[in-house]
Design a protein around this motif. Structure first.
Motif, PDB file in Angstrom:
ATOM      1  N   ILE A  58       0.892  -1.173   0.000  1.00 21.82           N
ATOM      2  CA  ILE A  58       0.000   0.000   0.000  1.00 21.82           C
ATOM      3  C   ILE A  58       0.919   1.210   0.000  1.00 21.82           C
ATOM      4  O   ILE A  58       1.868   1.289   0.767  1.00 21.82           O
ATOM      5  N   THR A  72       5.313  -2.000  -9.880  1.00 19.98           N
ATOM      6  CA  THR A  72       4.885  -3.083  -8.984  1.00 19.98           C
ATOM      7  C   THR A  72       3.412  -3.424  -9.236  1.00 19.98           C
ATOM      8  O   THR A  72       3.028  -4.597  -9.248  1.00 19.98           O
ATOM      9  N   ASP A  97      -1.265   3.810   2.138  1.00 17.99           N
ATOM     10  CA  ASP A  97      -0.763   3.811   3.507  1.00 17.99           C
ATOM     11  C   ASP A  97      -0.777   5.279   3.937  1.00 17.99           C
ATOM     12  O   ASP A  97      -0.052   6.095   3.361  1.00 17.99           O
TER      13      ASP A  97
HETATM   14  N1  MSP Z   1       3.813   2.252   2.546  1.00 15.89           N
HETATM   15  C1  MSP Z   1       4.927   1.395   2.360  1.00 15.89           C
HETATM   16  C2  MSP Z   1       4.493  -0.013   2.039  1.00 15.89           C
HETATM   17  C3  MSP Z   1       3.621  -0.654   3.053  1.00 15.89           C
HETATM   18  S1  MSP Z   1       3.094  -2.226   2.542  1.00 15.89           S
HETATM   19  C4  MSP Z   1       2.403  -2.900   3.867  1.00 15.89           C
HETATM   20  C5  MSP Z   1       5.786   1.928   1.235  1.00 15.89           C
HETATM   21  N2  MSP Z   1       5.178   2.727   0.352  1.00 15.89           N
HETATM   22  S2  MSP Z   1       5.877   3.442  -0.903  1.00 15.89           S
HETATM   23  O1  MSP Z   1       4.921   4.371  -1.440  1.00 15.89           O
HETATM   24  O2  MSP Z   1       7.156   3.949  -0.570  1.00 15.89           O
HETATM   25  O3  MSP Z   1       6.018   2.311  -1.975  1.00 15.89           O
HETATM   26  C6  MSP Z   1       7.126   1.492  -1.990  1.00 15.89           C
HETATM   27  C7  MSP Z   1       6.981   0.532  -3.137  1.00 15.89           C
HETATM   28  O4  MSP Z   1       6.863   1.246  -4.377  1.00 15.89           O
HETATM   29  C8  MSP Z   1       8.175  -0.363  -3.348  1.00 15.89           C
HETATM   30  O5  MSP Z   1       8.221  -1.445  -2.472  1.00 15.89           O
HETATM   31  C9  MSP Z   1       7.937  -0.770  -4.782  1.00 15.89           C
HETATM   32  O6  MSP Z   1       6.870  -1.651  -4.853  1.00 15.89           O
HETATM   33  C10 MSP Z   1       7.535   0.554  -5.402  1.00 15.89           C
HETATM   34  N3  MSP Z   1       8.718   1.311  -5.763  1.00 15.89           N
HETATM   35  C11 MSP Z   1       9.102   2.526  -5.259  1.00 15.89           C
HETATM   36  N4  MSP Z   1      10.234   2.904  -5.883  1.00 15.89           N
HETATM   37  C12 MSP Z   1      10.622   1.981  -6.776  1.00 15.89           C
HETATM   38  C13 MSP Z   1      11.620   1.905  -7.777  1.00 15.89           C
HETATM   39  N5  MSP Z   1      12.527   2.845  -7.958  1.00 15.89           N
HETATM   40  N6  MSP Z   1      11.615   0.811  -8.578  1.00 15.89           N
HETATM   41  C14 MSP Z   1      10.673  -0.159  -8.498  1.00 15.89           C
HETATM   42  N7  MSP Z   1       9.709  -0.109  -7.580  1.00 15.89           N
HETATM   43  C15 MSP Z   1       9.757   0.847  -6.600  1.00 15.89           C
HETATM   44  O7  MSP Z   1       6.935   1.569   1.185  1.00 15.89           O
END
Ligand code: MSP
Length: 577
Positions: A58, A72, A97
């Motif tokens: 999320i 993703t 989130d």
């Molecule tokens: N809120 C948490 C996740 C909680 S899940 C219980 C979070 N959110 S986030 O907005 O930072 O999203 C992270 C996710 O976004 C990564 O795990 C991935 O799925 C995706 N990505 C963010 N940056 C990325 C890249 N540069 N490359 C590929 N996917 C990446 O962490």
């Protein structure tokens, strides 16, 4: 609250029992699930899809959507579509989130309520899901009443099981990531956030703790005995190494801000955003509301999740903290956690400070120019699905578009449908003569195609989208060489070769149809065009990838799926002349 906790206990017991009954013991549940997965990938006939639960992380509402989120979600979507096509009953969850200090601070800066900020940005993520054709079944927000209520009930259940206690904590805190580091890890990182580079701060609080240390042995066994639990193996090795350093109990509440879910019976504490966030995977199916809940009775069949998909930076939370929480709640563990690598740019990590994100506006320009399916295909075949980071490059988008989609798939489909139109008035002919298939020396197309189908399905099972696409592409390349070698245009000039010509074109088109069925999870819209112009066939993916689905007599339109276009620059803008 007390009754909610009772309901939770009932729900948890119900799920736990199901797992125990089916797999004789919780500890073995993950093992058993993983083994049955491995068995299932051995052959198309052996694969039986039960209820399938696919999740994305999320996403934080204090960030703007960018390529990483789109990626993703696209990977998860491709898998969900694949599983549905195989006949699975799929539940695909995504969402946002929304709690935590950073959201509170960003909202403060703008002079608005955190909820208003969350509403605004959650909507942006939802819009991304729609515009990139992400076929989610539910979009959960951690500010949803259903989620907040259940998180409190689940934390209360953890307290009742003595998995959570009140204690004093001191440690190194990364304010940006809202994450504590052990002394050794903080030292290794030079007391700076590995994400933002900012100094970590020494912080001390009275907090509620989760007894993570109690699960040391079980977590070690989980990773040691189940090589498929966390993929790719590079991530698993990292986790095993970190587990070897020993686990400390972790604080799961904060008192330095307000924007979050309150601790049951102790309202000055806010539940740590990661605990709140991880629980989304079970609150979406009603586990915290208990077995009498309507949502729970409909969705409990989906737990344990088939696969949680994310990037590597959050594999610790998903493959260590999350399983430990589930163990503490006596719930079965997810079957698989896949933590892919990162999209990077010009060999460097994308970050706010470098300002080199492929942001949504840039993604949208590529999408506008090449079409959504072409971008989904590019993400799938070039993306960092395994352990290695992948460079986003406008040149590669253009190369892949031209070579795979225009020159291979598009060209082969247009050539074949054009010949069927030219020689047979657009009507598919039979490949048989006197009841037997007309064959061509060295070209057993049904056998070749079926080998590629096997390969593609196995690749999809493993989430190996580049290989799945390559197997489909192999079929198309075979068709091209088959046409070059058998020369149907020459057969067309010889009236005695009518049956041969019919069979040749049938075999080309049937192979292409099967390739398109395999590509449908990646390019649902373009394959819908193929469906309208030729037909993808009926039934599950297994049925539709079986030779013979194309019926003689079918009317076929001349199709031009992918127009030739110019390349764009790195920002997704037209190149200057
Ligand atoms: N809120 C948490 C996740 C909680 S899940 C219980 C979070 N959110 S986030 O907005 O930072 O999203 C992270 C996710 O976004 C990564 O795990 C991935 O799925 C995706 N990505 C963010 N940056 C990325 C890249 N540069 N490359 C590929 N996917 C990446 O962490």
């Amino acid at each position: 609250m007390a009754s909610a906790a009772r309901a939770t206990r009932r729900g948890i017991v119900a799920l736990g029992r199901a797992a125990v009954d089916a797999r004789s013991g919780r500890r073995r549940s993950a093992v058993a699930a993983t083994r049955s997965n491995a068995r299932a990938t051995r052959g198309k006939a052996a694969r039986a899809f039960g209820p399938t639960y696919v999740t994305t992380p999320i996403y934080y509402v204090n960030d703007q959507p960018h390529i990483g989120h789109v990626y993703t979600s696209t990977v998860a979507d491709a898998y969900a579509r694949y599983a549905r096509a195989r006949g699975a009953d799929v539940f695909f969850l995504t969402g946002t989130d929304e709690h935590g200090l950073k959201v509170e601070q960003s909202a403060d800066k703008r002079g608005i309520e955190p909820q208003a900020l969350a509403d605004e940005n959650s909507q942006k993520f939802r819009d991304v899901m729609t515009s990139y054709d992400i076929s989610f079944d539910d979009f959960i927000r951690t500010t949803d009443a259903r989620h907040e209520r259940q998180v409190r009930a689940l934390v209360e259940a953890l307290q009742e099981r003595d998995a959570v206690y009140l204690g004093q904590f001191e440690g190194w805190y990364d304010e940006g990531q809202e994450e504590y580091y052990t002394e050794s890890k903080a030292k290794e990182l030079d007391y700076k956030s590995p994400i933002s580079g900012k100094d970590m701060v020494r912080s001390s609080e009275e907090n509620y703790y989760f007894r993570l240390s109690k699960f040391q042995k079980e977590l070690e066994a989980l990773h040691a005995d189940n090589p498929e639990f966390l993929t790719p193996s590079a991530r698993r090795n990292e986790m095993i190494q970190r587990l070897n350093e020993g686990l400390n109990d972790v604080p799961i509440s904060r008192t330095n801000f307000k924007w979050g879910i309150k601790m049951p019976e102790d309202e000055k504490h806010v539940i740590y955003v990661w605990i709140d966030a991880l629980m989304n995977y079970i609150t979406a199916i009603g586990v915290g509301d208990g077995k009498d809940d309507a949502v729970y009775s409909e969705r409990s069949k989906y737990w344990p999740a088939s696969v949680h998909i994310m990037a590597k930076e959050i594999s610790w939370f998903h493959s260590v903290i999350w399983p430990a929480l589930l163990m503490a709640l006596d719930l079965p563990l997810p079957q698989r956690v896949h933590a892919h690598a990162f999209w990077i740019r010009e060999g460097r990590k994308m970050s706010k400070s470098l300002g080199n994100f492929v942001d949504l506006a840039c993604m949208d320009r590529f999408k506008e120019h090449y079409g959504l399916d072409a971008i989904r295909y590019y993400l799938a075949v070039e993306g960092p699905i395994g352990a290695n980071d992948a460079n986003f490059s406008a040149d590669r988008v253009q190369e892949i578009y031209s070579s795979d989609l225009v020159n291979t798939l598009g060209n082969s489909v247009s050539r074949t449908t054009a010949m069927v139109n030219k020689y047979f008035d657009g009507e598919v002919q039979s490949e048989e003569l006197n009841g037997a298939r007309v064959t061509f020396e060295n070209w057993d197309m049904p056998a070749r195609t079926s080998a590629c189908v096997e390969d593609a399905l196995k690749a999809y099972d493993k989430l190996d989208l580049p290989r799945a696409a390559a197997a489909a592409k192999q079929i198309i390349m075979d068709v091209d060489v088959f046409i070059t070698e058998t020369e149907p245009f020459r057969m067309a000039k010889d009236a005695s070769k009518r049956a041969e010509l019919s069979a040749c074109l049938y075999q080309c088109l049937e192979s292409l149809r099967i390739a398109c069925v395999l590509l449908e999870p990646l390019m649902p819209n373009k394959m819908a065009e193929f469906d309208a112009g030729v037909g993808l066939g009926e039934g599950t993916m297994d049925e539709r990838t079986t030779w013979g689905g194309l019926k003689p007599g079918t009317k076929v339109q001349k199709l031009a799926l992918f127009p030739r276009v110019e390349g764009l620059n790195e920002q997704g803008e037209p190149m200057k002349a």
